[in-house]
Design a protein around this motif. Sequence first.
Motif, mmCIF file in Angstrom:
data_model
loop_
_atom_site.group_PDB
_atom_site.id
_atom_site.type_symbol
_atom_site.label_atom_id
_atom_site.label_comp_id
_atom_site.label_asym_id
_atom_site.label_seq_id
_atom_site.Cartn_x
_atom_site.Cartn_y
_atom_site.Cartn_z
ATOM 1 N N HIS A 124 -4.993 -2.548 -5.885
ATOM 2 C CA HIS A 124 -4.638 -2.960 -6.783
ATOM 3 C C HIS A 124 -3.557 -1.993 -7.851
ATOM 4 N N VAL A 125 -2.556 -1.141 -7.619
ATOM 5 C CA VAL A 125 -0.871 -1.363 -8.627
ATOM 6 C C VAL A 125 -0.651 -1.871 -7.377
ATOM 7 N N GLN A 127 -0.697 -4.630 -5.558
ATOM 8 C CA GLN A 127 -1.236 -5.877 -5.686
ATOM 9 C C GLN A 127 -0.747 -6.270 -7.663
ATOM 10 N N TYR A 128 -0.833 -5.195 -8.425
ATOM 11 C CA TYR A 128 -0.055 -5.727 -9.872
ATOM 12 C C TYR A 128 1.267 -6.464 -10.380
ATOM 13 N N HIS A 129 1.733 -5.364 -8.859
ATOM 14 C CA HIS A 129 3.848 -5.378 -9.248
ATOM 15 C C HIS A 129 3.759 -6.394 -8.174
ATOM 16 N N HIS A 130 3.126 -6.991 -7.437
ATOM 17 C CA HIS A 130 3.104 -8.131 -6.356
ATOM 18 C C HIS A 130 4.610 -7.576 -5.111
ATOM 19 N N GLU A 297 0.842 1.205 -16.204
ATOM 20 C CA GLU A 297 0.359 -0.350 -16.248
ATOM 21 C C GLU A 297 -0.929 -0.801 -15.743
ATOM 22 N N ALA A 298 -1.015 -0.632 -14.424
ATOM 23 C CA ALA A 298 -1.553 -1.353 -13.431
ATOM 24 C C ALA A 298 -3.303 -1.209 -13.749
ATOM 25 N N SER A 301 -6.018 -1.826 -15.769
ATOM 26 C CA SER A 301 -6.784 -2.964 -14.819
ATOM 27 C C SER A 301 -7.286 -3.080 -14.327
#
Length: 453
Positions: A124-125, A127-130, A297-298, A301
Amino acid sequence: MKKVHFIAIGGAAMHNLAIDLHNNGYLVTGSDDEIYEPSRSLLAQNGLLPAEIGWFPEKISSDLDCVILGMHARVDNPELLKAQALGLNIYSYPEFVYLQSQNKQRVVIAGSHGKTTITSMILHVLQYHHKKFDYLVGARIEGFDTMAKLSDAPVIVIEGDEYLASPIDRRPKFLHYHPHVALISGIAWDHINVFPEFQDYLHQFELLAQDVPKSGSLIYDETDPLVAKIGAVEYPDIQKYAYRAHPAKVKNGKTFLILPNKKELEIAVFGEHNLKNLNGARLVLSQIGIEEDEFYEAIASFKGAAKRLELVAKNEHTIFYRDFAHAPSKVEATTKALKAQFPERHLVACLELHTFSSLNKNFLKEYAHKLDSADTAIVYFSPKTLEHKKLPAISVEEIKAAFGTPHLEVFTDNESLKVYLLTKRWRGSNLLMMSSGTFNGLDFAEISNQILQ
């Protein structure tokens, strides 16, 4: 175009790997003697569902580049015998994944419990930060189409299962991956059918730690006594990082992380075990380029992995959760977490005994007092499952004696269980259903609709 055939394509990891290879341009075929949902629908959507159920040696030909063999198949499988006779390359899926990731940084998340959630948090983290990454994980995660991905990404994150790789390869899956970064989340005896002695089970994790190369990293839960002993061993030129539960507080049924700057951050997951999982994920991510502020930050969510304290339904008076918990340590951690999150509510916790280990009379004692955190504790098992697994019958009295939980309710047919749940008063109570199975097809939607009314 590479041609690959999957023997036992319906498996959780197998069907996801098949779909990913298909999406990458491979010519994929497969067989199985049983395919359940969601594997069946997903294979059908991608044109990979076998036209007939069963084993067909004629599908095995010399023009196949390789055969990927699932654990569900047997050593005398006719397709396997044909592949062996033709001298084809035969791999378990962990062997195949390693072959495709030899030039990547490999991250392996292992442990008797927590590995799916930790892996999911990491994905998840990232992917959140691309970030660009490959992965193999044991549950569906919001925002991901499949549970497996192989590409030209520089890093791969793998949920490392300690179960056997295939019927012809009796080594644990995680010993095939050779990680640069390894995490061990906890050790509690499981898979008694292949590790009948606890010391043999424990030794597999010791071998994993020894497999970390020089300049690699070992991350471990220092609050688990068995894992702490593995972490205390001196490994040449390896960086070691110990973790425990992240500081947090619970307010009005919500969990808030206490950050290094003393600020509070609300998160969607809860329970001490998940606070450990979160801290382990943070340390892994620090090894692959994610800064601490990026992590926080990630992670805010992150909603959890499928069937891991998954919210089924709720209203202002009642919440219904489901969880994949089946091993004793998982059952205890999940039950404690839900009670701690909502201490003022009556907790009804129901566990299905479904796995080989949980239905083994010699293993039942491992469940002693694991449901004690529940206000109402229920155990369900199906005699038909025992017959299918060729295990001796278990009596209700033996279940009650093994668990040792006062006033334990035991059910052996799901209709009686459903009636019991639907006749309870639910205002001010929460429901937790735990199983790696389905309670023999119990309709959770129907139950949630009725109890929330």
